[in-house]
Structure formats: structure tokens, C-alpha cells
Design a protein around this motif. Sequence first.
Motif, PDB file in Angstrom:
ATOM      1  N   LYS A 170     117.431  31.689  18.228  1.00 47.00           N
ATOM      2  CA  LYS A 170     118.332  32.722  17.704  1.00 47.00           C
ATOM      3  C   LYS A 170     118.221  32.738  16.180  1.00 47.00           C
ATOM      4  N   GLU A 171     117.888  33.897  15.661  1.00 47.81           N
ATOM      5  CA  GLU A 171     117.798  34.055  14.202  1.00 47.81           C
ATOM      6  C   GLU A 171     119.111  34.629  13.678  1.00 47.81           C
ATOM      7  N   VAL A 172     119.665  33.950  12.687  1.00 46.46           N
ATOM      8  CA  VAL A 172     120.930  34.377  12.093  1.00 46.46           C
ATOM      9  C   VAL A 172     120.802  34.320  10.573  1.00 46.46           C
ATOM     10  N   PRO A 173     121.520  35.175   9.854  1.00 46.93           N
ATOM     11  CA  PRO A 173     121.521  35.073   8.382  1.00 46.93           C
ATOM     12  C   PRO A 173     122.314  33.868   7.912  1.00 46.93           C
ATOM     13  N   VAL A 174     121.864  33.279   6.837  1.00 50.05           N
ATOM     14  CA  VAL A 174     122.473  32.058   6.311  1.00 50.05           C
ATOM     15  C   VAL A 174     122.858  32.287   4.856  1.00 50.05           C
ATOM     16  N   LEU A 175     124.051  31.830   4.516  1.00 50.31           N
ATOM     17  CA  LEU A 175     124.536  31.890   3.137  1.00 50.31           C
ATOM     18  C   LEU A 175     124.488  30.478   2.568  1.00 50.31           C
ATOM     19  N   PHE A 176     123.738  30.269   1.496  1.00 55.65           N
ATOM     20  CA  PHE A 176     123.536  28.922   0.975  1.00 55.65           C
ATOM     21  C   PHE A 176     123.761  28.900  -0.527  1.00 55.65           C
ATOM     22  N   HIS A 177     124.047  27.737  -1.012  1.00 51.53           N
ATOM     23  CA  HIS A 177     124.192  27.513  -2.443  1.00 51.53           C
ATOM     24  C   HIS A 177     122.832  27.147  -3.022  1.00 51.53           C
ATOM     25  N   VAL A 178     122.582  27.585  -4.243  1.00 49.87           N
ATOM     26  CA  VAL A 178     121.259  27.376  -4.839  1.00 49.87           C
ATOM     27  C   VAL A 178     120.960  25.907  -5.071  1.00 49.87           C
ATOM     28  N   THR A 179     121.988  25.095  -5.198  1.00 51.48           N
ATOM     29  CA  THR A 179     121.767  23.655  -5.400  1.00 51.48           C
ATOM     30  C   THR A 179     121.647  22.911  -4.087  1.00 51.48           C
ATOM     31  N   GLY A 180     121.826  23.600  -2.966  1.00 48.26           N
ATOM     32  CA  GLY A 180     121.724  22.935  -1.671  1.00 48.26           C
ATOM     33  C   GLY A 180     122.959  22.141  -1.308  1.00 48.26           C
ATOM     34  N   ALA A 181     124.083  22.360  -1.993  1.00 54.35           N
ATOM     35  CA  ALA A 181     125.276  21.581  -1.714  1.00 54.35           C
ATOM     36  C   ALA A 181     125.842  21.901  -0.342  1.00 54.35           C
ATOM     37  N   ILE A 182     125.807  23.145   0.061  1.00 53.60           N
ATOM     38  CA  ILE A 182     126.356  23.544   1.348  1.00 53.60           C
ATOM     39  C   ILE A 182     125.747  24.871   1.752  1.00 53.60           C
ATOM     40  N   SER A 183     125.771  25.148   3.053  1.00 50.30           N
ATOM     41  CA  SER A 183     125.259  26.410   3.588  1.00 50.30           C
ATOM     42  C   SER A 183     126.128  26.812   4.775  1.00 50.30           C
ATOM     43  N   PHE A 184     126.215  28.134   4.993  1.00 55.63           N
ATOM     44  CA  PHE A 184     127.025  28.686   6.081  1.00 55.63           C
ATOM     45  C   PHE A 184     126.174  29.656   6.887  1.00 55.63           C
ATOM     46  N   VAL A 185     126.456  29.711   8.187  1.00 59.02           N
ATOM     47  CA  VAL A 185     125.843  30.720   9.032  1.00 59.02           C
ATOM     48  C   VAL A 185     126.653  32.000   8.861  1.00 59.02           C
ATOM     49  N   ASP A 186     126.044  32.987   8.250  1.00 59.44           N
ATOM     50  CA  ASP A 186     126.760  34.226   7.911  1.00 59.44           C
ATOM     51  C   ASP A 186     126.598  35.253   9.037  1.00 59.44           C
ATOM     52  N   HIS A 187     127.165  34.935  10.197  1.00 50.44           N
ATOM     53  CA  HIS A 187     127.056  35.850  11.330  1.00 50.44           C
ATOM     54  C   HIS A 187     128.233  35.617  12.272  1.00 50.44           C
ATOM     55  N   VAL A 188     128.755  36.700  12.835  1.00 53.82           N
ATOM     56  CA  VAL A 188     129.845  36.631  13.818  1.00 53.82           C
ATOM     57  C   VAL A 188     129.302  37.189  15.122  1.00 53.82           C
ATOM     58  N   PRO A 189     129.136  36.355  16.145  1.00 56.23           N
ATOM     59  CA  PRO A 189     128.590  36.854  17.417  1.00 56.23           C
ATOM     60  C   PRO A 189     129.596  37.767  18.120  1.00 56.23           C
ATOM     61  N   THR A 190     129.121  38.882  18.615  1.00 55.20           N
ATOM     62  CA  THR A 190     129.961  39.828  19.336  1.00 55.20           C
ATOM     63  C   THR A 190     129.361  40.073  20.707  1.00 55.20           C
ATOM     64  N   VAL A 191     130.224  40.093  21.721  1.00 55.75           N
ATOM     65  CA  VAL A 191     129.804  40.338  23.097  1.00 55.75           C
ATOM     66  C   VAL A 191     130.746  41.359  23.702  1.00 55.75           C
ATOM     67  N   ILE A 192     130.396  41.842  24.897  1.00 50.82           N
ATOM     68  CA  ILE A 192     131.275  42.779  25.566  1.00 50.82           C
ATOM     69  C   ILE A 192     132.521  42.055  26.059  1.00 50.82           C
ATOM     70  N   GLU A 193     133.537  42.796  26.406  1.00 49.07           N
ATOM     71  CA  GLU A 193     134.834  42.202  26.742  1.00 49.07           C
ATOM     72  C   GLU A 193     134.777  41.296  27.981  1.00 49.07           C
ATOM     73  N   PRO A 194     134.087  41.650  29.075  1.00 50.67           N
ATOM     74  CA  PRO A 194     134.035  40.722  30.223  1.00 50.67           C
ATOM     75  C   PRO A 194     133.401  39.377  29.888  1.00 50.67           C
ATOM     76  N   VAL A 195     132.327  39.413  29.085  1.00 51.61           N
ATOM     77  CA  VAL A 195     131.699  38.146  28.680  1.00 51.61           C
ATOM     78  C   VAL A 195     132.629  37.337  27.793  1.00 51.61           C
ATOM     79  N   TYR A 196     133.344  38.018  26.923  1.00 50.29           N
ATOM     80  CA  TYR A 196     134.281  37.293  26.057  1.00 50.29           C
ATOM     81  C   TYR A 196     135.374  36.629  26.874  1.00 50.29           C
ATOM     82  N   MET A 197     135.871  37.333  27.924  1.00 54.54           N
ATOM     83  CA  MET A 197     136.903  36.748  28.760  1.00 54.54           C
ATOM     84  C   MET A 197     136.345  35.587  29.587  1.00 54.54           C
TER      85      MET A 197
END
Length: 212
Positions: free
Chosen positions: A183-210
Motif C-alpha cells: 500500500k502506497e501512502v503519502p508521508v509527512l516528514f521532518h527534514v532532520t528525520g526527527a519524526i514522520s507521519f503517514v499523511d493519509h486517512v483510509p476511507t471505505v464504504i459504510e458496510p465495511v466500516y461497520m
Amino acid sequence: MDPPPGMTPPGMTSDPSGQRRSIPPPPPGMAPPPPPPGMPPGMIPPPPPPGMAPPGMVPPGMVGMVPPGMAPPPPPGLYPPPPPGMQGNQAPKSTTISLEEKTKRWAKLQKKRYSHKKMNVFSAPQKELMPPDFLRKILQDHGDMSSKRYQTEKRLYVGALKYVPHALYKLLENIPMPWEAYKEVPVLFHVTGAISFVDHVPTVIEPVYMAQ
């Protein structure tokens, strides 16, 4: 009977040479000039000296001349306009406003009163997406933090520790499902490498979410 010395009979006048001459009667409809004060009725005053006009008349050559510093008198029946703000004799102007004008003013006032004002919100400039190799290089360089090149950034790494729980939460949220090879997701990172975050919110249809 001769009149007293210095007086002229009625209807007669004398010129500077001492000769008497008669004065023509005034035109029809015009009354004779009144005698000067102190003169008996019926007596005509002596004529003025040469070059001087009779009383009530402008001397020859002085027509239209006004003494310096004085404004010429207005013509009969014409008065100068009053100064601004003193026009009290004029009728007040009509202040009636049409219903359409009132509606426009009311709509403009309400629009100005209840319109959403645009706030000056700071927005960071959009940054370009970097290739995945750039992030891999940062992670590889920061594998060993004991190097002296990172001694000046220790304070920055310690400050990034409070964001580690959120980084783990975003990582677990975007873990691939069992039927997904990767799974490829966008990543938000600090230039010094101190920390990084996965900048993505997975969305699914309502039955799958339930079902999850």
C-alpha cells in the motif's frame, strides 16, 4: 411790485449775468420739486453753480462711477442672493423616498451587517511531493544517532517525542489489509528525520466500516 433783494418771483430764475428768465413748467404727471427747507412755498431755489448737478441728480460724467471700496447698489427690485446656509425663505425640498429605494437600503444594510467577513488565516505554501528515495535516504542516515553530526539536534529530537503516539496511530490506521500485497501512502516528514507521519486517512464504504 419787485420782490425783496436776493429772491426771485415764482416761475422766474436768474442766471449768473443777472438776467431773469422763465422756467418751463414740469411735464404732465410730474410734480414740481419741493422747495428746500426754510424757503417759503412758491419760491424756486436759485440754480446751482456751473458744473454742479441739482440736488438728487448725478453730475455729468459721473454716471456709473462708484467710490472705491463700495459695491454698486442693486437695480430696483433685484436683491443679492442670501449667503449659503441662510436661505430661510425657500421651501424645503421633498425628502420622500420611494419604496424601492428603501428596500435597496435595507438589503444593503443587512448584507453589510450579517455577511461573513473573510479572516486573514495563515496558510502554508503547498510543497512539492518528493520521491520515495528521498525519505529512504533520510531513514538510512538516521539509523545510528550516536554520530557527532547529530549532537546539535538532540533538543529537536527530544521535542519530537511527544508526537510519537500520533505517528504510531497513523501507521496502524494505514496498515495494508491481508488481501493487499502493498500500500502506497503519502508521508509527512521532518527534514532532520526527527519524526514522520503517514499523511493519509483510509476511507471505505459504510458496510465495511461497520464490519471493522
